[in-house]
Write a protein that holds these residues in place. Structure first.
Motif, PDB file in Angstrom:
ATOM      1  N   ASP A   1       0.518  -7.760 -10.581  1.00 30.47           N
ATOM      2  CA  ASP A   1       1.615  -8.636 -10.145  1.00 30.47           C
ATOM      3  C   ASP A   1       2.187  -8.261  -8.786  1.00 30.47           C
ATOM      4  OD1 ASP A   1       1.310  -9.900 -12.535  1.00 30.47           O
ATOM      5  OD2 ASP A   1       2.979  -8.869 -13.527  1.00 30.47           O
ATOM      6  N   GLY A   2       1.663  -7.227  -8.155  1.00 31.37           N
ATOM      7  CA  GLY A   2       2.229  -6.801  -6.871  1.00 31.37           C
ATOM      8  C   GLY A   2       3.623  -6.239  -7.056  1.00 31.37           C
ATOM      9  N   GLN A   3       3.811  -5.413  -8.088  1.00 29.69           N
ATOM     10  CA  GLN A   3       5.125  -4.832  -8.398  1.00 29.69           C
ATOM     11  C   GLN A   3       5.007  -3.318  -8.576  1.00 29.69           C
ATOM     12  OE1 GLN A   3       7.998  -6.503  -8.468  1.00 29.69           O
ATOM     13  NE2 GLN A   3       7.119  -8.540  -8.193  1.00 29.69           N
ATOM     14  N   THR A   4       4.174  -2.682  -7.755  1.00 28.83           N
ATOM     15  CA  THR A   4       3.999  -1.230  -7.906  1.00 28.83           C
ATOM     16  C   THR A   4       5.090  -0.453  -7.185  1.00 28.83           C
ATOM     17  OG1 THR A   4       2.675  -0.945  -5.900  1.00 28.83           O
ATOM     18  CG2 THR A   4       1.469  -1.520  -7.915  1.00 28.83           C
ATOM     19  N   GLY A   5       5.824  -1.132  -6.310  1.00 29.13           N
ATOM     20  CA  GLY A   5       6.816  -0.420  -5.511  1.00 29.13           C
ATOM     21  C   GLY A   5       6.220   0.242  -4.275  1.00 29.13           C
ATOM     22  N   VAL A   6       4.921   0.065  -4.062  1.00 26.53           N
ATOM     23  CA  VAL A   6       4.273   0.558  -2.835  1.00 26.53           C
ATOM     24  C   VAL A   6       3.925  -0.700  -2.014  1.00 26.53           C
ATOM     25  CG1 VAL A   6       2.334   1.878  -1.884  1.00 26.53           C
ATOM     26  CG2 VAL A   6       3.384   2.571  -4.054  1.00 26.53           C
ATOM     27  N   PRO A   7       4.705  -0.978  -0.980  1.00 30.58           N
ATOM     28  CA  PRO A   7       4.643  -2.305  -0.352  1.00 30.58           C
ATOM     29  C   PRO A   7       3.267  -2.736   0.151  1.00 30.58           C
ATOM     30  CG  PRO A   7       6.633  -1.174   0.319  1.00 30.58           C
ATOM     31  CD  PRO A   7       5.822  -0.179  -0.455  1.00 30.58           C
ATOM     32  N   PHE A   8       2.509  -1.816   0.746  1.00 27.40           N
ATOM     33  CA  PHE A   8       1.208  -2.234   1.297  1.00 27.40           C
ATOM     34  C   PHE A   8       0.298  -2.733   0.172  1.00 27.40           C
ATOM     35  CE2 PHE A   8      -2.817  -0.990   3.771  1.00 27.40           C
ATOM     36  CZ  PHE A   8      -2.721  -2.088   4.610  1.00 27.40           C
TER      37      PHE A   8
ATOM     38  N   THR B   1      -3.403 -16.740  -2.898  1.00 31.85           N
ATOM     39  CA  THR B   1      -4.346 -17.466  -2.034  1.00 31.85           C
ATOM     40  C   THR B   1      -5.814 -17.339  -2.433  1.00 31.85           C
ATOM     41  OG1 THR B   1      -4.856 -15.679  -0.470  1.00 31.85           O
ATOM     42  CG2 THR B   1      -2.804 -16.894  -0.088  1.00 31.85           C
ATOM     43  N   GLY B   2      -6.184 -16.299  -3.176  1.00 28.32           N
ATOM     44  CA  GLY B   2      -7.596 -16.103  -3.518  1.00 28.32           C
ATOM     45  C   GLY B   2      -8.395 -15.444  -2.403  1.00 28.32           C
ATOM     46  N   TYR B   3      -7.743 -15.053  -1.336  1.00 25.54           N
ATOM     47  CA  TYR B   3      -8.452 -14.360  -0.253  1.00 25.54           C
ATOM     48  C   TYR B   3      -7.592 -13.198   0.242  1.00 25.54           C
ATOM     49  CZ  TYR B   3     -10.842 -13.008   3.906  1.00 25.54           C
ATOM     50  OH  TYR B   3     -11.507 -12.238   4.837  1.00 25.54           O
ATOM     51  N   VAL B   4      -8.224 -12.079   0.511  1.00 23.14           N
ATOM     52  CA  VAL B   4      -7.552 -10.897   1.069  1.00 23.14           C
ATOM     53  C   VAL B   4      -8.537 -10.239   2.022  1.00 23.14           C
ATOM     54  CG1 VAL B   4      -6.424  -8.711   0.512  1.00 23.14           C
ATOM     55  CG2 VAL B   4      -6.409 -10.515  -1.161  1.00 23.14           C
ATOM     56  N   SER B   5      -8.016  -9.663   3.106  1.00 24.56           N
ATOM     57  CA  SER B   5      -8.882  -8.973   4.070  1.00 24.56           C
ATOM     58  C   SER B   5      -9.597  -7.804   3.404  1.00 24.56           C
ATOM     59  CB  SER B   5      -8.029  -8.430   5.212  1.00 24.56           C
ATOM     60  OG  SER B   5      -7.206  -7.390   4.700  1.00 24.56           O
ATOM     61  N   ASN B   6     -10.647  -7.363   4.035  1.00 27.03           N
ATOM     62  CA  ASN B   6     -11.378  -6.207   3.513  1.00 27.03           C
ATOM     63  C   ASN B   6     -10.484  -4.970   3.471  1.00 27.03           C
ATOM     64  OD1 ASN B   6     -13.895  -4.937   2.661  1.00 27.03           O
ATOM     65  ND2 ASN B   6     -13.745  -3.833   4.595  1.00 27.03           N
ATOM     66  N   ARG B   7      -9.694  -4.764   4.510  1.00 30.50           N
ATOM     67  CA  ARG B   7      -8.842  -3.580   4.585  1.00 30.50           C
ATOM     68  C   ARG B   7      -7.849  -3.553   3.412  1.00 30.50           C
ATOM     69  NH1 ARG B   7      -9.616   1.146   6.146  1.00 30.50           N
ATOM     70  NH2 ARG B   7     -11.115   0.098   7.497  1.00 30.50           N
ATOM     71  N   ALA B   8      -7.214  -4.694   3.141  1.00 29.01           N
ATOM     72  CA  ALA B   8      -6.226  -4.737   2.055  1.00 29.01           C
ATOM     73  C   ALA B   8      -6.918  -4.612   0.692  1.00 29.01           C
ATOM     74  CB  ALA B   8      -5.414  -6.022   2.143  1.00 29.01           C
ATOM     75  N   ARG B   9      -8.095  -5.226   0.550  1.00 31.97           N
ATOM     76  CA  ARG B   9      -8.842  -5.067  -0.714  1.00 31.97           C
ATOM     77  C   ARG B   9      -9.128  -3.604  -0.999  1.00 31.97           C
ATOM     78  NH1 ARG B   9     -13.367  -9.952  -0.983  1.00 31.97           N
ATOM     79  NH2 ARG B   9     -12.112 -11.302   0.323  1.00 31.97           N
ATOM     80  N   GLN B  10      -9.564  -2.899   0.039  1.00 30.24           N
ATOM     81  CA  GLN B  10      -9.925  -1.490  -0.138  1.00 30.24           C
ATOM     82  C   GLN B  10      -8.718  -0.665  -0.584  1.00 30.24           C
ATOM     83  OE1 GLN B  10     -11.403  -0.839   3.852  1.00 30.24           O
ATOM     84  NE2 GLN B  10     -13.475  -0.550   3.105  1.00 30.24           N
ATOM     85  N   ASN B  11      -7.592  -0.907   0.080  1.00 23.98           N
ATOM     86  CA  ASN B  11      -6.410  -0.101  -0.234  1.00 23.98           C
ATOM     87  C   ASN B  11      -5.877  -0.388  -1.631  1.00 23.98           C
ATOM     88  OD1 ASN B  11      -5.105   1.727   1.999  1.00 23.98           O
ATOM     89  ND2 ASN B  11      -6.197   0.071   3.043  1.00 23.98           N
ATOM     90  N   ALA B  12      -5.819  -1.662  -1.998  1.00 19.72           N
ATOM     91  CA  ALA B  12      -5.306  -1.995  -3.334  1.00 19.72           C
ATOM     92  C   ALA B  12      -6.232  -1.421  -4.402  1.00 19.72           C
ATOM     93  CB  ALA B  12      -5.172  -3.506  -3.472  1.00 19.72           C
ATOM     94  N   ALA B  13      -7.543  -1.483  -4.143  1.00 18.94           N
ATOM     95  CA  ALA B  13      -8.509  -0.957  -5.117  1.00 18.94           C
ATOM     96  C   ALA B  13      -8.380   0.565  -5.214  1.00 18.94           C
ATOM     97  CB  ALA B  13      -9.925  -1.346  -4.696  1.00 18.94           C
ATOM     98  N   SER B  14      -8.292   1.217  -4.083  1.00 17.87           N
ATOM     99  CA  SER B  14      -8.197   2.672  -4.082  1.00 17.87           C
ATOM    100  C   SER B  14      -6.928   3.129  -4.800  1.00 17.87           C
ATOM    101  CB  SER B  14      -8.208   3.176  -2.634  1.00 17.87           C
ATOM    102  OG  SER B  14      -8.031   4.558  -2.608  1.00 17.87           O
TER     103      SER B  14
ATOM    104  N   TRP C   1       4.426 -10.780   2.659  1.00 16.42           N
ATOM    105  CA  TRP C   1       4.183 -10.927   1.217  1.00 16.42           C
ATOM    106  C   TRP C   1       5.261 -10.294   0.365  1.00 16.42           C
ATOM    107  CZ3 TRP C   1       1.159 -14.661  -0.076  1.00 16.42           C
ATOM    108  CH2 TRP C   1       0.216 -15.098   0.869  1.00 16.42           C
ATOM    109  N   CYS C   2       6.088  -9.451   0.960  1.00 23.63           N
ATOM    110  CA  CYS C   2       7.211  -8.850   0.225  1.00 23.63           C
ATOM    111  C   CYS C   2       8.478  -9.192   1.011  1.00 23.63           C
ATOM    112  CB  CYS C   2       7.058  -7.330   0.117  1.00 23.63           C
ATOM    113  SG  CYS C   2       5.508  -6.787  -0.613  1.00 23.63           S
ATOM    114  N   PRO C   3       8.897 -10.456   0.963  1.00 24.89           N
ATOM    115  CA  PRO C   3      10.032 -10.864   1.795  1.00 24.89           C
ATOM    116  C   PRO C   3      11.322 -10.139   1.428  1.00 24.89           C
ATOM    117  CG  PRO C   3       9.310 -12.671   0.355  1.00 24.89           C
ATOM    118  CD  PRO C   3       8.322 -11.581   0.201  1.00 24.89           C
TER     119      PRO C   3
END
Ligand code: FAD
Length: 478
Positions: free
Chosen positions: A336-343, A354-367, A434-436
């Motif tokens: 849900d994007g509620q981890t408290g870690v903004p990136f 949106t169904g799309y995320v950059s490679n950089r953001a995908r990598q970080n969220a996955a890691s 994304w975190c207004p």
């Protein structure tokens, strides 16, 4: 009797550079067919293992698929032909059509993914022996037969594989749109494209004005995107410098959704890059786009080598030393994007919206999920599978396994998501987009809101635990 072929379209929804269609067109009559296979929608389980079910295909990708099939049908209709569409299992649909028209051959795209291989075998098993079956390998840049080393013997690391392929394998020239022979006189009902309600999909079609691009399925829209990215905006010139971007249309090509349903052929993209190199500039950016297409190929050939092993917790490295946790609360907060870690939250919110995320953001969220929360990497991969418009089993599970250290990377450790945020989102624009809730705080606090003391939190209107979550991990350990 005229010779009749069936061209079974799968993830190759295009008329250009489509060897399956071209081969079928060597006959007198051609029946192009597409099946919305009900097994591809609704809840799914890893490699048939019912112990972990997940929602499966989201509405966004199903809509992209519908648009792609619509475009293919229109293209065939413009040429005076048509596309038969069915909502049913290919083995049942194709044997019925074959019986009806008395076809002599079946041409189809073959794919290295276990489920897709099973579906091919099921089709083969129900067809009479005197039917000629012609599988075609059509979705990679390098043809499987042109690899210097066959897939089951290729190295498990990318660089030696790429070096070998770059030195010893040539990319075949794309083939043109064939003249499609007419449908047989006794063609059965053409069929309608099922609407989203009749497909068992999850959620809503993404509709958010912050979307990187208005992704529309189809060969026509895919070609327009190639035209726009490479020629009109000249973005390819700086791809290597911009590709780690997070916001906007043109920091990267956004070709992936079209490549993965086959509206775009990687060889056509490669050819367009070559033309650009001749006519405008040949530099490290033009090289790098092809380099990334080879990453895509690498995972396809890795799947040809390892198949379902990619879906196991220990992956292709068969690691038994990693204990994955299955904490549904933390997992839900990550989703849900509620981890408290903004990136991380920004990436997860963008994905859902949106169904799309950059490679950089995908990598970080996955890691973060894997290394900071220690959660089963396959849960994360399944979540991406549901939401990504560009989902492809090999690229998704291959990249996830890579990040989880159970795939094609023998190094240890994950991303430092805080320093990644500092480096790639220096002005915290992506986070704020994304975190207004964090809009009114200075850059350092937008990235690490826990640095604010209680007084500052109240003063800036971002009380942790109220306006924005407390971090679910100790920030000192990130
Ligand atoms: C955890 C994770 C999951 C991913 N899941 C998918 C997925 O399901 N489908 C998918 O297509 N990509 C996936 N990727 C790879 C990559 O993030 C996307 O291909 C890329 O962001 C798509 O945007 P683009 O078309 O603008 O890429 P560009 O940067 O413009 O690259 C051009 C093309 O190269 C290919 N490519 C680039 N990077 C990779 C890569 N790391 N692996 C495989 N192919 C690559 C894609 O086909 C892409 O369209 C994943 C990456 C990660 C870290």
């Amino acid at each position: 009797m005229p010779e009749t072929a069936i061209a079974w379209f799968r993830r190759d929804l295009r008329t250009r550079d489509n060897p399956t269609l071209a081969a079928a067109c060597g006959t007198d009559r051609v029946v192009p067919v597409y099946c919305f296979d009900p097994r591809r929608y609704g809840p799914r389980a890893f490699g048939g293992n019912a112990s972990f079910e997940y929602p499966g295909l989201g509405a966004g990708r199903a809509q992209f698929e519908r648009e792609s099939v619509t475009d293919l049908r229109e293209r065939l209709r413009d040429a005076g032909r048509d596309l038969l569409v069915r909502h049913g299992r290919p083995d049942e649909v194709l044997s019925a059509i074959l019986d009806h028209v008395g076809a002599d051959s079946l041409h189809y795209q073959t794919l290295p993914i276990p489920d897709e291989r099973t579906h091919e075998q099921q089709v083969r098993s129900v067809l009479p022996d005197d039917i000629t079956l012609e599988p075609h390998w059509t979705h990679t840049l390098h043809h499987v037969d042109d690899l210097p080393t066959p897939p089951d013997e290729i190295p498990d690391t990318f660089t030696p594989w790429r070096n070998e392929v770059e030195a010893e394998s040539r990319v075949r020239d794309p083939i043109g749109v064939p003249e499609v022979p007419p449908l047989p006189d006794n063609v059965p009902e053409i069929g309608t494209i099922p609407d989203l309600d009749s497909l068992d999909v999850v959620g809503e079609v993404p509709d958010d004005d912050r979307m990187a691009l208005d992704f529309e399925g189809g060969e026509t829209a895919g070609q327009q995107r190639v035209e726009e990215y490479i020629w009109e905006t000249d973005s390819l010139r700086e791809y290597k410098q911009t590709r780690n971007g997070l916001i906007g249309r043109d920091y990267s090509s956004k070709f992936s959704p079209w490549l993965n349903v086959g509206c775009l052929s990687p060889r056509e993209v490669y050819q367009a890059v070559q033309a650009y190199e001749r006519e405008r500039v040949s530099n490290d950016s033009t090289y790098w786009l092809n380099f990334e297409l080879r990453w895509r190929d690498f995972f396809q050939f890795q799947f040809a080598k390892y198949g379902g092993q990619f879906f196991t917790p220990g992956g292709i490295r068969e690691r038994t030393d990693l204990q994955w946790c299955r904490d549904e609360t933390d997992f839900g907060r990550w989703q849900d994007g509620q981890t408290g870690v903004p990136f991380v939250d920004a990436a997860m919110r963008e994905l859902a919206a949106t169904g799309y995320v950059s490679n950089r953001a995908r990598q970080n969220a996955a890691s973060f999920l894997v290394h900071d929360l220690g959660i089963d990497w396959r849960w994360g991969a399944a979540h991406y599978e549901q939401h990504l418009l560009d989902y492809d089993p090999a690229s998704n599970y291959g990249n996830w396994a890579y990040i989880a250290k159970v795939g094609n990377d023998s190094r240890e450790g994950g991303f430092d998501v805080l320093s990644q945020a500092e480096r790639y989102d220096p002005g915290a624009e992506y986070i704020r987009r994304w975190c207004p809730e964090l809009d009114g705080v200075i850059v350092e606090y937008a990235r690490e809101p826990w640095r604010m003391d209680e007084h500052e939190q109240r003063e800036r209107g971002v009380v942790l635990g109220e306006e924005y979550p407390e971090p679910i991990v100790d920030p000192e350990r990130l």
